[in-house]
Design an enzyme around this catalytic site. Structure first.
Site, PDB file in Angstrom:
ATOM      1  N   LYS A 164       0.814  -1.230   0.000  1.00  0.00           N
ATOM      2  CA  LYS A 164       0.000   0.000   0.000  1.00  0.00           C
ATOM      3  C   LYS A 164       0.846   1.279   0.000  1.00  0.00           C
ATOM      4  O   LYS A 164       0.415   2.299  -0.533  1.00  0.00           O
ATOM      5  CB  LYS A 164      -0.960   0.008   1.198  1.00  0.00           C
ATOM      6  N   ASP A 174      -9.967   2.884   2.125  1.00  0.00           N
ATOM      7  CA  ASP A 174     -10.041   2.289   3.469  1.00  0.00           C
ATOM      8  C   ASP A 174     -10.609   3.265   4.495  1.00  0.00           C
ATOM      9  O   ASP A 174     -11.348   2.875   5.393  1.00  0.00           O
ATOM     10  CB  ASP A 174      -8.639   1.860   3.946  1.00  0.00           C
TER      11      ASP A 174
END
Ligand code: NAP
Length: 282
Positions: free
Chosen positions: A71, A107
């Protein structure tokens, strides 16, 4: 998934390492089928994220979900990163626009959405963890004006995250004295092989506390089970997982998918005979 895969079927994928038990193919193929989109979603496990980004361009992979451990490391290899992903410092979604790779982070909104805006503003929120999930969750709580407290096993990382979001860092040893309105576990504690571990002392949980776990394997973590016994309100990790996936799907296709169908796709796969029980939560 497209009912018949042809030479014109679009390819989407998740990149992670390891990735074998990712739930992303289940939810995205369900949504492609529901909306009759000629696309297929697969999982790949690269070692080198730079080479993987070259492959995304070369094979015209239309959209990518990024998971552990890429990420942050994927960011230098993108052509553009939106402001929110830059502020969080992590990308979990890539769109390929004619060879130009654009990064997003879904997220954070997914962590906050199930809690409902009115639940956060002015409330004391304890976030446990300082890794990628905790960064996204803390960004969302900060944006909703929650009174943020952060604890983490590694104090340096915890203090650094707390400073970033104007939050109080509370050492693990003192967390038992807190009585927060909202508790969010953003560590991997509670997941196999630590299914019986609690990431925060049970004393923190009182009737009415809102308790959310990012872990979704198992779905009912020890933390959520103790929280239910104490008459807390609970939000499981699959809720956040489905919300972040739905936001990815919307970025890729412009369509907001049916989140309940996505959730059911994961639950049905878990309960199908012959499917290996997940031991990892990715
Ligand atoms: P990460 O960046 O590796 O961070 C792991 C965090 O867990 C760190 O805060 C770490 O503390 C803590 N931790 C690990 N083992 C611990 C232990 N034994 N005792 C206490 N703390 C421990 O991982 P991540 O990306 O944040 O992911 C964390 C979890 O969130 C994973 O289970 C992941 O699958 C899940 N997740 C779920 C979603 C969802 O949509 N539901 C989305 C993203 C992530 P230290 O700093 O001390 O190492």
């Amino acid at each position: 998934m497209s009912t018949s895969i042809t030479a014109s079927t679009d390819l989407f994928c998740v990149l992670g390492n390891p990735v074998a038990h990712s739930k992303s193919p289940l939810v995205h193929n369900q949504a492609f089928a529901d909306h009759h989109i000629d696309a297929v979603f697969l999982a790949f496990e690269p070692f080198d994220i730079q080479q993987a980004m070259d492959a995304v361009r070369e094979f015209d992979i239309r959209g990518v979900s990024i998971t552990i451990p890429f990420k942050q490391t994927v960011m230098p290899f993108l052509d553009q990163i939106d402001d929110q992903a830059l502020a969080i410092g992590a990308v979990n979604t890539i769109v390929n626009r004619n060879g130009k790779l654009c990064g997003y982070n879904t997220d954070s909104r997914a962590a906050v959405a199930p809690l409902n805006n009115s639940d956060i503003s002015g409330k004391s929120v304890l976030v446990i963890g300082a890794g990628g999930a905790a960064r996204a969750v803390s960004f969302g709580i900060y944006g909703q004006k929650g009174d943020l407290k952060i604890t983490n096993r590694s104090q340096d990382k915890g203090r650094e995250l707390a400073a970033r979001y104007d939050a109080e860092f509370v050492p693990m040893a003192q967390v038992g004295q807190l009585r927060p309105d909202i508790v969010i576990n953003a560590t991997s504690v509670g997941m196999a092989p630590r299914e019986n571990a609690l990431s925060c002392p049970a004393e923190c949980l009182t009737p009415g506390t809102l308790v959310m776990d990012v872990v979704y394997t198992p779905l009912e973590t020890k933390l959520l089970s103790v929280a239910r016994q104490k008459r807390c309100r609970v939000v499981d990790g699959l809720t956040m997982f489905v919300a972040q996936a739905a936001a990815q799907f919307e970025i890729w296709t412009g369509i907001h998918p049916d989140m309940e169908k996505m959730r059911q796709a994961v639950l049905a796969h878990r309960s199908s005979p012959g499917n290996v029980t997940n031991t990892r939560n990715r």
